[in-house]
Write a protein that holds these residues in place. Structure first.
Motif, PDB file in Angstrom:
ATOM      1  N   SER A 213     -93.679 -23.552  36.592  1.00 52.82           N
ATOM      2  CA  SER A 213     -92.756 -22.928  35.647  1.00 52.82           C
ATOM      3  C   SER A 213     -93.512 -22.336  34.463  1.00 52.82           C
ATOM      4  O   SER A 213     -93.244 -21.209  34.031  1.00 52.82           O
ATOM      5  CB  SER A 213     -91.732 -23.950  35.144  1.00 52.82           C
ATOM      6  N   ALA A 214     -94.488 -23.102  33.933  1.00 50.92           N
ATOM      7  CA  ALA A 214     -95.278 -22.598  32.808  1.00 50.92           C
ATOM      8  C   ALA A 214     -96.085 -21.368  33.209  1.00 50.92           C
ATOM      9  O   ALA A 214     -96.280 -20.453  32.400  1.00 50.92           O
ATOM     10  CB  ALA A 214     -96.204 -23.696  32.279  1.00 50.92           C
ATOM     11  N   GLU A 215     -96.557 -21.353  34.449  1.00 43.67           N
ATOM     12  CA  GLU A 215     -97.309 -20.186  34.938  1.00 43.67           C
ATOM     13  C   GLU A 215     -96.422 -18.946  34.949  1.00 43.67           C
ATOM     14  O   GLU A 215     -96.827 -17.857  34.527  1.00 43.67           O
ATOM     15  CB  GLU A 215     -97.841 -20.466  36.341  1.00 43.67           C
ATOM     16  N   LEU A 216     -95.184 -19.097  35.421  1.00 37.63           N
ATOM     17  CA  LEU A 216     -94.245 -17.971  35.442  1.00 37.63           C
ATOM     18  C   LEU A 216     -93.926 -17.500  34.022  1.00 37.63           C
ATOM     19  O   LEU A 216     -93.864 -16.302  33.754  1.00 37.63           O
ATOM     20  CB  LEU A 216     -92.954 -18.385  36.155  1.00 37.63           C
ATOM     21  N   VAL A 217     -93.721 -18.462  33.113  1.00 38.93           N
ATOM     22  CA  VAL A 217     -93.416 -18.097  31.721  1.00 38.93           C
ATOM     23  C   VAL A 217     -94.603 -17.373  31.093  1.00 38.93           C
ATOM     24  O   VAL A 217     -94.431 -16.392  30.359  1.00 38.93           O
ATOM     25  CB  VAL A 217     -93.044 -19.349  30.910  1.00 38.93           C
ATOM     26  N   GLY A 218     -95.815 -17.838  31.368  1.00 36.44           N
ATOM     27  CA  GLY A 218     -96.998 -17.179  30.815  1.00 36.44           C
ATOM     28  C   GLY A 218     -97.112 -15.737  31.264  1.00 36.44           C
ATOM     29  O   GLY A 218     -97.412 -14.844  30.461  1.00 36.44           O
ATOM     30  N   GLN A 219     -96.878 -15.486  32.555  1.00 37.63           N
ATOM     31  CA  GLN A 219     -96.931 -14.111  33.068  1.00 37.63           C
ATOM     32  C   GLN A 219     -95.852 -13.245  32.411  1.00 37.63           C
ATOM     33  O   GLN A 219     -96.103 -12.105  32.018  1.00 37.63           O
ATOM     34  CB  GLN A 219     -96.758 -14.116  34.583  1.00 37.63           C
ATOM     35  N   ALA A 220     -94.640 -13.794  32.300  1.00 32.94           N
ATOM     36  CA  ALA A 220     -93.553 -13.030  31.685  1.00 32.94           C
ATOM     37  C   ALA A 220     -93.825 -12.775  30.207  1.00 32.94           C
ATOM     38  O   ALA A 220     -93.535 -11.688  29.692  1.00 32.94           O
ATOM     39  CB  ALA A 220     -92.229 -13.786  31.860  1.00 32.94           C
ATOM     40  N   ALA A 221     -94.368 -13.778  29.499  1.00 31.46           N
ATOM     41  CA  ALA A 221     -94.664 -13.611  28.078  1.00 31.46           C
ATOM     42  C   ALA A 221     -95.750 -12.561  27.869  1.00 31.46           C
ATOM     43  O   ALA A 221     -95.704 -11.784  26.905  1.00 31.46           O
ATOM     44  CB  ALA A 221     -95.091 -14.947  27.467  1.00 31.46           C
ATOM     45  N   GLU A 222     -96.733 -12.521  28.764  1.00 32.62           N
ATOM     46  CA  GLU A 222     -97.789 -11.518  28.647  1.00 32.62           C
ATOM     47  C   GLU A 222     -97.225 -10.114  28.818  1.00 32.62           C
ATOM     48  O   GLU A 222     -97.545  -9.207  28.048  1.00 32.62           O
ATOM     49  CB  GLU A 222     -98.867 -11.769  29.700  1.00 32.62           C
ATOM     50  N   ARG A 223     -96.362  -9.926  29.820  1.00 34.54           N
ATOM     51  CA  ARG A 223     -95.731  -8.613  30.006  1.00 34.54           C
ATOM     52  C   ARG A 223     -94.878  -8.250  28.784  1.00 34.54           C
ATOM     53  O   ARG A 223     -94.858  -7.101  28.344  1.00 34.54           O
ATOM     54  CB  ARG A 223     -94.866  -8.608  31.260  1.00 34.54           C
ATOM     55  N   ALA A 224     -94.163  -9.252  28.259  1.00 37.19           N
ATOM     56  CA  ALA A 224     -93.294  -8.988  27.115  1.00 37.19           C
ATOM     57  C   ALA A 224     -94.102  -8.596  25.877  1.00 37.19           C
ATOM     58  O   ALA A 224     -93.708  -7.694  25.132  1.00 37.19           O
ATOM     59  CB  ALA A 224     -92.431 -10.222  26.815  1.00 37.19           C
ATOM     60  N   ARG A 225     -95.230  -9.268  25.643  1.00 34.07           N
ATOM     61  CA  ARG A 225     -96.054  -8.929  24.486  1.00 34.07           C
ATOM     62  C   ARG A 225     -96.587  -7.496  24.617  1.00 34.07           C
ATOM     63  O   ARG A 225     -96.570  -6.720  23.651  1.00 34.07           O
ATOM     64  CB  ARG A 225     -97.195  -9.926  24.366  1.00 34.07           C
ATOM     65  N   ARG A 226     -97.031  -7.123  25.821  1.00 36.36           N
ATOM     66  CA  ARG A 226     -97.501  -5.749  26.030  1.00 36.36           C
ATOM     67  C   ARG A 226     -96.371  -4.751  25.830  1.00 36.36           C
ATOM     68  O   ARG A 226     -96.531  -3.703  25.212  1.00 36.36           O
ATOM     69  CB  ARG A 226     -98.091  -5.600  27.437  1.00 36.36           C
ATOM     70  N   PHE A 227     -95.199  -5.097  26.360  1.00 30.58           N
ATOM     71  CA  PHE A 227     -94.052  -4.204  26.228  1.00 30.58           C
ATOM     72  C   PHE A 227     -93.666  -4.031  24.771  1.00 30.58           C
ATOM     73  O   PHE A 227     -93.407  -2.912  24.318  1.00 30.58           O
ATOM     74  CB  PHE A 227     -92.861  -4.757  27.018  1.00 30.58           C
ATOM     75  N   GLU A 228     -93.593  -5.149  24.024  1.00 30.07           N
ATOM     76  CA  GLU A 228     -93.160  -5.056  22.633  1.00 30.07           C
ATOM     77  C   GLU A 228     -94.134  -4.231  21.804  1.00 30.07           C
ATOM     78  O   GLU A 228     -93.731  -3.513  20.889  1.00 30.07           O
ATOM     79  CB  GLU A 228     -93.008  -6.460  22.047  1.00 30.07           C
ATOM     80  N   THR A 229     -95.426  -4.326  22.125  1.00 32.18           N
ATOM     81  CA  THR A 229     -96.410  -3.518  21.397  1.00 32.18           C
ATOM     82  C   THR A 229     -96.167  -2.039  21.630  1.00 32.18           C
ATOM     83  O   THR A 229     -96.122  -1.241  20.686  1.00 32.18           O
ATOM     84  CB  THR A 229     -97.835  -3.893  21.837  1.00 32.18           C
TER      85      THR A 229
END
Length: 707
Positions: free
Chosen positions: A320-336
């Motif tokens: 679950s943490a692995e999935l959240v990490g991948q999603a958070a990384e995409r979200a940080r790139r997207f928000e930038t």
């Protein structure tokens, strides 16, 4: 079932790349252009995100894409299908598992999930795996979860399957499949937080879940508690992040800093950093870091009773943490990227619209599905030298910086032309020459611009409108008995600008109680739906709105037609009020006592205006919730505006959107946030959120009883 049948391969003995890197490299290097998926660089963003989740997951996962169920899977799945790998990569599952596809519980399950769009859990399915049978003398037992996979527009494009050789945690495995699918559709960290907190709390039956991410040198955290009353109203506002220092002892932050997970089965893991009574009751806790190269973060799950963390549960938490990490990384790139694009977009739109005694103006702009690029939709409203009001809404084709730049040119030129000669046909004729010149200058024939421009003459009670290829304006008319109708202005649309536009004007009545609505095609156009259906849906929604207030109508219009749109959405509304409204504003400092000061100020002002006592009570309660939210979430000063007309009371709270450090007097107020927002839903007749250039505005409207 495909993905769980075959011989388990013997581990390689020769040195070389790890199996994970081999499978991932094989997947990424496959010639997908020869399949229904098409070239990988052209994949839909949601599909690309889902593929990232599959390949990075330590749990066996596979994606069956399209009507042919083309296979894409990870290392875990390659081990389950045995010697069918690597030939199965990019091949239709019915061909790969030709000997098993028509067996009950195999192909029929995949096809049913794909056709119906419903998730399905197969509990403890017994399937023969040669190696397992030879070693144990028994068949392997699998639990498999299947969920529909969707693209950015919400269309089902395949089936996502998660499989594990276990008889335990069947519900968590099904939830993990749904969790992966839900995370693949998230765009921002707020979205990731909502999905993560909801999943972790319910799937693990936890008492407390916390997600922490880095925020510059410091951190910010958001939590969810068991029994916390949260509803759809709460989900319409961003999650309530709490800022914390760089050296915070919070478990989610500690594991994020160290990169090492840790587990407490029975003790007082929050003894040194409990913020309220909920934290003080925690006895068991698990904290895991988010594995990502662009964002640091941690996830913690805790219980108020002792809890043994089994190996299987730890593995599920790690997945679950692995999935959240991948999603958070995409979200940080997207928000930038999104922040830069949207700042460019909004900086070219007017920060403030005119404030007139009888004409009330509001506008709204929402980015399309991607949201990563600046778009070409624009609106404007300005006073003319004649004292009339000019209103415009246009659309420059494209979703890139060049489209936004052209939009700025067209908007500036339109205002200049209107100030010189406000006749709508003359303004659009001048714009047509400008757009044609821009097309010649850039050497492109793809400059496509549509515009609707009108002049509102409240003295004469009329509007003069002209259009260049734009959707027809809509007018909401209010009858003396309070009922309302919505009618489209019969206006010759003409050709878009730059194509020899010869606009013609139409003048219609615009009387007190009426509201004009201009909108972009993203409001009414949907895939697989006729334009007529979209226009009819908009008219019905506008006619059925609680009032003709322009801010409320903009919110109604953007949600009038169901279904996702890939286009930007812009709306501008102008109301001819029955009587002038009274308004007042207060600047709220970023201080803990600010909401109380706003309540006293607002009560005194509305009492002086002789507003009914019941309306005052409801309005003050709703405003208190919004000001508290602005203080705790944005962490900056806010501006509270109240506007009273004969028909309604409108209250808005605008913040500047930054996350500063705010001193709170009572953290327990956070636990009642959902109940407060539920009250806003119940006590107001309409409410919503509007993004602005430098922050966001939350507003609500309460209709007044007839005099």
């Amino acid at each position: 079932m495909p993905g769980t049948v075959g011989r388990v391969p013997t581990p390689p003995t020769a040195p070389g790349p790890s199996p994970v890197s081999q499978v991932t490299a094989a997947m990424l290097g496959h010639p997908w252009a020869d399949t229904v998926l098409g070239p990988s660089q052209q994949w839909d963003p949601a599909v690309r995100a889902l593929v990232d989740v599959v390949l990075s997951s330590p749990v066996p996962m596979a994606l069956y894409y399209g009507d042919q169920f083309v296979m894409l899977y990870n290392q875990g799945y390659s081990e389950l299908i045995g010697d069918r790998h690597p030939d199965a990569i990019g091949q239709p599952a019915p061909e790969v598992f030709a000997d098993l596809w028509h067996t009950p519980g195999v192909g029929d399950v995949i096809e049913r999930v794909y056709r119906r769009g419903e998730s399905f859990l197969q509990r403890e399915s017994v399937l023969p795996i040669d190696r397992h049978l030879a070693v144990t003398g028994d068949h392997a037992v699998f639990t498999r979860g299947h969920s529909p996979a969707r693209d950015s527009a919400g269309r089902i494009i395949g089936v996502l399957t998660v499989a594990a050789q276990t008889t335990q945690f069947t519900q968590q495995l099904q939830s993990l499949s749904d969790f992966a699918a839900a995370l693949s559709g998230t765009l921002t960290l707020d979205d990731v937080a909502r999905v993560t907190l909801r999943y972790m709390l319910h799937s693990f039956d936890a008492d407390r879940v916390v997600l922490a991410v880095d925020d510059g040198p410091a951190w910010r955290m958001v939590r969810r508690l068991r029994g916390e009353l949260l509803d759809e109203a709460d989900e319409r506002l961003p999650p309530l992040w709490r800022p914390t220092g760089a050296d915070s002892p919070a478990p989610a932050v500690r594991t994020a800093r160290s990169g090492v997970p840790y587990f407490v089965g029975d003790g007082q893991p929050l003894r040194d950093n409990a913020v309220d009574r909920h934290d003080q009751k925690i006895r068991a806790l698990a904290a895991l870091p988010l594995r990502s190269s662009v964002i640091r973060g941690g996830l913690s799950v805790s219980y108020q009773a002792p809890h043994g963390w089994s190996a299987a549960e730890r593995a599920l938490l790690a997945a679950s943490a692995e999935l959240v990490g991948q999603a958070a990384e995409r979200a940080r790139r997207f928000e930038t990227q999104h922040g830069t694009a949207q700042l460019l977009q909004r900086s070219m739109l007017p920060e403030q619209l005119p404030t007139l005694p009888r004409l009330r103006v509001a506008a709204r702009y929402d980015p399309g599905v991607d949201g990563n690029a600046a778009g070409g939709d624009f609106y404007d409203a300005f006073l003319l030298p004649t004292g009339e009001l000019g209103v415009v809404l246009g659309d420059v084709a494209g979703h890139d910086v060049q489209a936004a730049a052209r939009m700025g040119q067209v908007r500036a030129a339109l205002r200049a032309l209107a100030l010189a000669d406000p006749r709508p046909d003359a303004v659009l004729a001048g714009l047509d020459r400008l757009v044609a010149s821009l097309g010649t200058e850039t050497g492109t024939q793809e400059l496509f611009v549509t515009v609707a421009f009108g002049v509102v003459d409240s003295g004469r009670g009329q509007i003069t409108l002209a259009s260049a290829g734009h959707p027809p304006p809509l007018i909401r008319r209010c009858a003396p008995d309070g009922s309302a109708t919505a009618e489209y202005v019969e206006l010759p649309a003409g050709a878009p600008l730059g194509l020899g536009c010869r606009p013609r004007t139409t003048t219609v009545a615009f009387l007190p109680g009426d509201t004009l609505l201009l909108y972009s095609d993203g409001v009414v156009e949907r895939r697989r739906q006729s334009l007529t259906a979209g226009l009819d849906g908009l008219a019905v929604a506008v006619a059925g709105a609680a009032s003709g207030d322009p801010r409320a109508l903009c919110a109604v219009a953007t949600g009038a037609v169901s279904g996702a749109t890939e286009d930007d959405v812009a709306v501008l509304a102008v109301e001819y009020a029955l009587r002038p409204s009274r308004s007042a504003s207060m600047e709220m400092p970023a201080e803990p006592t600010a909401p109380s000061r706003v309540r006293h100020w607002m009560t005194a002002k509305l009492t002086d205006w002789q507003v009914p006592e019941a309306v005052i009570g409801a309005a003050v309660l709703c405003t208190s919730e919004l000001t508290t939210n602005a203080l705790l979430h944005a962490g900056t000063a806010a501006r509270v505006v109240i506007d009273l007309s004969a028909e309604r009371l409108l209250v808005s709270v605008a913040d500047s959107g930054t996350r500063g450090a705010v001193t709170r007097t009572q953290t327990d107020t956070l636990s009642s946030r959902g109940r407060g927002l539920g009250l806003i839903e119940q006590l107001s007749d309409a409410w919503g959120t509007d993004p602005t250039v430098r922050g966001s505005t939350v507003w609500f409207e309460i209709l007044l009883p007839p005099q």
